[in-house]
Design a protein around this motif. Sequence first.
Motif, PDB file in Angstrom:
ATOM      1  N   GLY A 287       4.878  21.400  -4.334  1.00  0.00           N
ATOM      2  CA  GLY A 287       5.776  20.373  -4.859  1.00  0.00           C
ATOM      3  C   GLY A 287       6.357  19.494  -3.767  1.00  0.00           C
ATOM      4  O   GLY A 287       6.480  18.276  -3.924  1.00  0.00           O
ATOM      5  N   PHE A 288       6.707  20.116  -2.640  1.00  0.00           N
ATOM      6  CA  PHE A 288       7.250  19.344  -1.508  1.00  0.00           C
ATOM      7  C   PHE A 288       6.210  18.351  -0.982  1.00  0.00           C
ATOM      8  O   PHE A 288       6.529  17.197  -0.682  1.00  0.00           O
ATOM      9  CB  PHE A 288       7.701  20.306  -0.412  1.00  0.00           C
ATOM     10  CG  PHE A 288       8.165  19.622   0.839  1.00  0.00           C
ATOM     11  CD1 PHE A 288       9.419  19.024   0.896  1.00  0.00           C
ATOM     12  CD2 PHE A 288       7.345  19.566   1.965  1.00  0.00           C
ATOM     13  CE1 PHE A 288       9.847  18.383   2.049  1.00  0.00           C
ATOM     14  CE2 PHE A 288       7.767  18.928   3.118  1.00  0.00           C
ATOM     15  CZ  PHE A 288       9.022  18.330   3.156  1.00  0.00           C
ATOM     16  N   LEU A 290       3.671  17.029  -2.613  1.00  0.00           N
ATOM     17  CA  LEU A 290       3.429  15.959  -3.585  1.00  0.00           C
ATOM     18  C   LEU A 290       4.573  14.947  -3.598  1.00  0.00           C
ATOM     19  O   LEU A 290       4.349  13.728  -3.646  1.00  0.00           O
ATOM     20  CB  LEU A 290       3.236  16.567  -4.982  1.00  0.00           C
ATOM     21  CG  LEU A 290       1.946  17.377  -5.192  1.00  0.00           C
ATOM     22  CD1 LEU A 290       1.914  17.982  -6.583  1.00  0.00           C
ATOM     23  CD2 LEU A 290       0.731  16.481  -4.984  1.00  0.00           C
ATOM     24  N   SER A 291       5.834  15.441  -3.554  1.00  0.00           N
ATOM     25  CA  SER A 291       6.969  14.520  -3.566  1.00  0.00           C
ATOM     26  C   SER A 291       7.014  13.679  -2.297  1.00  0.00           C
ATOM     27  O   SER A 291       7.318  12.477  -2.340  1.00  0.00           O
ATOM     28  CB  SER A 291       8.266  15.324  -3.730  1.00  0.00           C
ATOM     29  OG  SER A 291       8.424  16.253  -2.655  1.00  0.00           O
ATOM     30  N   THR A 292       6.734  14.299  -1.154  1.00  0.00           N
ATOM     31  CA  THR A 292       6.715  13.547   0.095  1.00  0.00           C
ATOM     32  C   THR A 292       5.638  12.459   0.074  1.00  0.00           C
ATOM     33  O   THR A 292       5.855  11.334   0.516  1.00  0.00           O
ATOM     34  CB  THR A 292       6.479  14.497   1.271  1.00  0.00           C
ATOM     35  OG1 THR A 292       7.472  15.530   1.263  1.00  0.00           O
ATOM     36  CG2 THR A 292       6.541  13.753   2.600  1.00  0.00           C
ATOM     37  N   THR A 293       4.490  12.813  -0.457  1.00  0.00           N
ATOM     38  CA  THR A 293       3.407  11.833  -0.568  1.00  0.00           C
ATOM     39  C   THR A 293       3.794  10.665  -1.470  1.00  0.00           C
ATOM     40  O   THR A 293       3.520   9.495  -1.175  1.00  0.00           O
ATOM     41  CB  THR A 293       2.148  12.518  -1.107  1.00  0.00           C
ATOM     42  OG1 THR A 293       1.817  13.641  -0.272  1.00  0.00           O
ATOM     43  CG2 THR A 293       0.972  11.560  -1.134  1.00  0.00           C
ATOM     44  N   LEU A 294       4.483  10.978  -2.585  1.00  0.00           N
ATOM     45  CA  LEU A 294       4.915   9.934  -3.507  1.00  0.00           C
ATOM     46  C   LEU A 294       5.932   9.007  -2.855  1.00  0.00           C
ATOM     47  O   LEU A 294       5.875   7.777  -3.021  1.00  0.00           O
ATOM     48  CB  LEU A 294       5.497  10.576  -4.760  1.00  0.00           C
ATOM     49  CG  LEU A 294       5.967   9.620  -5.866  1.00  0.00           C
ATOM     50  CD1 LEU A 294       4.798   8.784  -6.366  1.00  0.00           C
ATOM     51  CD2 LEU A 294       6.589  10.397  -7.022  1.00  0.00           C
ATOM     52  N   LEU A 295       6.880   9.580  -2.092  1.00  0.00           N
ATOM     53  CA  LEU A 295       7.877   8.759  -1.414  1.00  0.00           C
ATOM     54  C   LEU A 295       7.233   7.838  -0.379  1.00  0.00           C
ATOM     55  O   LEU A 295       7.595   6.665  -0.248  1.00  0.00           O
ATOM     56  CB  LEU A 295       8.920   9.662  -0.751  1.00  0.00           C
ATOM     57  CG  LEU A 295       9.890  10.388  -1.706  1.00  0.00           C
ATOM     58  CD1 LEU A 295      10.779  11.335  -0.928  1.00  0.00           C
ATOM     59  CD2 LEU A 295      10.741   9.380  -2.484  1.00  0.00           C
ATOM     60  N   THR A 298       5.501   5.037  -2.158  1.00  0.00           N
ATOM     61  CA  THR A 298       6.458   4.070  -2.690  1.00  0.00           C
ATOM     62  C   THR A 298       7.015   3.184  -1.582  1.00  0.00           C
ATOM     63  O   THR A 298       7.178   1.968  -1.737  1.00  0.00           O
ATOM     64  CB  THR A 298       7.594   4.812  -3.404  1.00  0.00           C
ATOM     65  OG1 THR A 298       7.041   5.661  -4.403  1.00  0.00           O
ATOM     66  CG2 THR A 298       8.559   3.842  -4.055  1.00  0.00           C
TER      67      THR A 298
END
Length: 378
Positions: A287-288, A290-295, A298
């Motif tokens: 999860g970490f 994936l969220s880092t990649t999304l940020l 963006t």
Amino acid sequence: LNMKLSWLVIWAGTLFLNPVTADCNITSQTVTCEESGKNLHNIPTNLVQNVTKLSLKNNKITLKDSDKDILRSFINLTELYLNENMITVLYSNSFFNLTKLIVLDISNNHISTVHKAAFAGLNQLSVLNLSYNAIIQLDSDVFTSLKSLTVLNLQYNFLKSFHIKPSFKLIKIILAGNPWTCSCDLLVLQIWLTASNVTMENENSTTCTFPNTEEKFSIKTATIQPADCKIEKASLENTVTSTSAIKLKSSALLTALTPSNITGNNGTHAELPLLGKSWTFLAGVLGFVLSTTLLIFTAVKCPTWYRYLISYSHRRLEENDPEMFEQEFSADMSSSPTVTDTNNEDPIVIFEEINAFVPGEDGFIEDKYIDSYVTEES
């Protein structure tokens, strides 16, 4: 003439049925064949089948497959002497079918390897001589099938240790002339020599060559500390245990993931094993990431979207009627300070100066983000 002819027929028949060579001696109980020192490369095929004692020493026999096939036909053989030949390896079933053999002498060869089933089938063998060879290692399982063995001669080989089984029964053993190493590897042999009733011939000359090279100690009385061997054994067992534990953990994890654990022993569906903390940690890391990649994605794309939206934030001017412009102008003038000049055309002139349109404009607000070629096309 008829008498001579009949004797000739009898002699020829006897020779055909019993092809005895000149070197074989036949008695009422034994048939001894002496084939020593004849530079033979193979076991002779013209020997009587009922031979009981065969001497083939001092030849060049290597005990090939053809030699083994010939030996198997001598089912009445009780003594076999193959010493001083060119044998290098004792393969499995080298003396198979010699169930009546009692004495086997293979000394003074070049034997370095003895297969485990080399003496298979020798149920009656009592004396085995393997001395003066080049044997480096000898497994005690080699002698498992020799239930009647009483005398074993292993002197003058290259043996440093001998892992013998406690159940091995002998009357006499000869071990002199080997480079014995008095360490934990020799402890089992030492205990067996002390506990059993076996007689070790030439005990005083059966000494350790390592670690004490100056002082000669018999392998039967040399000091070997069992406690040290237990420590070494314990460390080895701990190593094996730790390795086994790692394997068990791995197998347990694989077992937990296999579909076979879904059903129980009685065929009913059993509960699946609960996921451990490792799976929770793995999910958190995933999860970490994936969220880092999304940020990051963006942050990279946001300036592009911002410039795209700002470039299209203009609007078209409202097209109002001239009357509305005049009304608005009048309202502005009324609120402004009074002009002292009474000239009625001044307001009109001011209106024209203020609201004068530049020729060629299309009524849109100039936007610096619009490319020049777009303006030209419009």
